[in-house]
Design a protein around this motif. Structure first.
Motif, PDB file in Angstrom:
ATOM      1  N   TYR B  36       5.797  12.308 116.386  1.00  0.00           N
ATOM      2  CA  TYR B  36       4.798  13.291 115.983  1.00  0.00           C
ATOM      3  C   TYR B  36       4.878  13.475 114.474  1.00  0.00           C
ATOM      4  O   TYR B  36       5.933  13.298 113.866  1.00  0.00           O
ATOM      5  N   GLN B  38       3.782  16.241 111.209  1.00  0.00           N
ATOM      6  CA  GLN B  38       3.361  17.596 110.869  1.00  0.00           C
ATOM      7  C   GLN B  38       2.966  17.646 109.402  1.00  0.00           C
ATOM      8  O   GLN B  38       3.808  17.471 108.516  1.00  0.00           O
ATOM      9  N   ARG B  42       0.314  23.020 109.335  1.00  0.00           N
ATOM     10  CA  ARG B  42      -0.349  22.554 110.545  1.00  0.00           C
ATOM     11  C   ARG B  42       0.681  22.417 111.663  1.00  0.00           C
ATOM     12  O   ARG B  42       1.883  22.348 111.435  1.00  0.00           O
ATOM     13  N   GLY B  43       0.178  22.361 112.894  1.00  0.00           N
ATOM     14  CA  GLY B  43       1.046  22.028 114.016  1.00  0.00           C
ATOM     15  C   GLY B  43       1.326  20.541 114.051  1.00  0.00           C
ATOM     16  O   GLY B  43       0.857  19.785 113.209  1.00  0.00           O
ATOM     17  N   LEU B  44       2.091  20.128 115.044  1.00  0.00           N
ATOM     18  CA  LEU B  44       2.426  18.708 115.167  1.00  0.00           C
ATOM     19  C   LEU B  44       1.252  17.939 115.768  1.00  0.00           C
ATOM     20  O   LEU B  44       0.522  18.452 116.619  1.00  0.00           O
ATOM     21  N   PHE B  46       0.317  14.122 117.566  1.00  0.00           N
ATOM     22  CA  PHE B  46       0.866  12.937 118.213  1.00  0.00           C
ATOM     23  C   PHE B  46       0.523  11.679 117.419  1.00  0.00           C
ATOM     24  O   PHE B  46      -0.610  11.503 116.964  1.00  0.00           O
ATOM     25  N   LEU B  88       6.032  15.704 107.457  1.00  0.00           N
ATOM     26  CA  LEU B  88       7.288  15.831 108.207  1.00  0.00           C
ATOM     27  C   LEU B  88       7.112  15.095 109.537  1.00  0.00           C
ATOM     28  O   LEU B  88       6.151  15.346 110.263  1.00  0.00           O
ATOM     29  N   PHE B  90       8.650  13.798 113.283  1.00  0.00           N
ATOM     30  CA  PHE B  90       9.595  14.123 114.341  1.00  0.00           C
ATOM     31  C   PHE B  90       9.590  13.038 115.403  1.00  0.00           C
ATOM     32  O   PHE B  90       8.533  12.637 115.896  1.00  0.00           O
TER      33      PHE B  90
END
Lengths: 116, 115
Positions: B36, B38, B42-44, B46, B88, B90
Motif C-alpha cells: 500500500y 500513503q 491521505r489514507g492508504l 492499494f 510512505l 507499507f
C-alpha cells in the motif's frame, strides 16, 4: 470509486472525554476495520466487523469500543480518552466476508486525534 | 506469529533511477502479501498483491513486486522513479493457515525521489 469517509480530519480532545470517530462507506461493503497509525509502529488493528452488530477485537482493543448499527457505518469509541491514544486513526472497508483474505482494503483519509 | 519487516525507514532515489523498497515476512503457513502507498494527508491506497501464481506481480502506477519464497521477501520495484512516487509505503501480510488471518502491516518506508 469506493468512498470511505471519516467525519473529522483533525480532532482535539481532553483527557477523560468520551470520543466518537465516525466512518461511512458508500459501496455496501460487508467488512469494516479501524486501525491506528503511529510513526515507527506502522498500522495496528483495533477492531473489525464483518456484519451489522458484529465486532471482533484486533491486536490492540484496550481502551476502545466500536459500534456497527448500520452496514455502512462503523464507529470507534474512546470511552475515556488518554494521552497515549493520540494518534492517526484510519478506517477501512472491503467488499465480502467470504473473500476477506484476498481482497484489498479501501481506506479513509484518516482522523488525527490529539488528546491533551 | 506472523510479522513483516521493512528494514529501511527512508529510501532516497534520484528521479529516473530504478527504485526498490524492501520487505521481508515471517509466517507459519503460506503468505498473502500486499503493498500500500500513503500520500501526504491521505489514507492508504492499494498498489498490488501476491496471492498465488506468478512470482512477479504488476500493480498500479508502474510498480511491481517479486515474491521470493526462499528468501521470504516481497520487494517493491519500479524501473524509473518519478518525483510523484515520493510517499510512505507499507508492506502487509496475511498468514494463511497459520491460525491468525489478520492483515499485519510493516512499519513503513518513506520514499523520496530527488529531482
Amino acid at each position: 470509486d469506493v468512498k470511505v469517509t471519516q467525519s473529522s480530519r483533525y480532532l482535539v480532545k481532553r483527557t477523560g472525554e468520551k470520543v466518537f470517530l465516525e466512518c461511512v462507506q458508500d459501496m455496501d461493503h460487508e467488512n469494516m476495520f479501524w486501525y491506528r497509525q503511529d510513526p515507527g509502529l506502522g498500522l495496528r488493528l483495533i477492531y473489525f466487523s464483518y456484519d451489522v452488530k458484529m465486532k471482533e477485537k484486533g491486536d490492540i482493543p484496550e481502551g476502545y469500543s466500536v459500534s456497527r448499527e448500520k452496514k455502512e457505518r462503523f464507529s470507534l469509541i474512546l470511552e475515556s480518552a488518554s494521552t497515549n491514544q493520540t494518534s492517526m486513526y484510519l478506517c477501512a472497508s472491503s467488499p465480502h466476508r467470504a473473500a476477506s483474505l484476498i481482497e484489498k482494503l479501501f481506506f479513509g483519509s484518516g482522523t488525527q486525534l490529539s488528546v491533551l | 506469529a506472523q510479522s513483516v519487516a521493512q528494514p529501511e525507514d527512508q529510501v532516497n532515489v534520484a528521479e529516473g533511477n530504478p527504485l526498490t523498497v524492501k520487505c521481508t515476512y515471517s509466517v507459519s503457513g503460506n503468505p498473502y502479501l500486499f503493498w500500500y502507498v500513503q500520500y501526504p494527508n491521505r489514507g492508504l491506497q492499494f498498489l498490488l498483491k501476491y496471492i498465488t501464481g506468478d512470482n512477479l506481480v504488476k500493480g498500479s502506477y508502474g510498480f511491481e513486486a517479486e515474491f521470493n519464497k526462499s528468501q521470504t521477501s516481497f520487494h517493491l520495484k519500479k524501473p524509473s522513479a518519478l518525483v510523484s512516487d515520493s510517499a510512505l509505503y507499507f508492506c502487509a501480510v496475511r498468514d494463511i493457515g497459520g491460525g491468525n488471518e489478520k492483515l499485519t502491516f510493516g512499519t513503513g518506508t518513506r520514499l523520496t525521489i530527488i529531482p
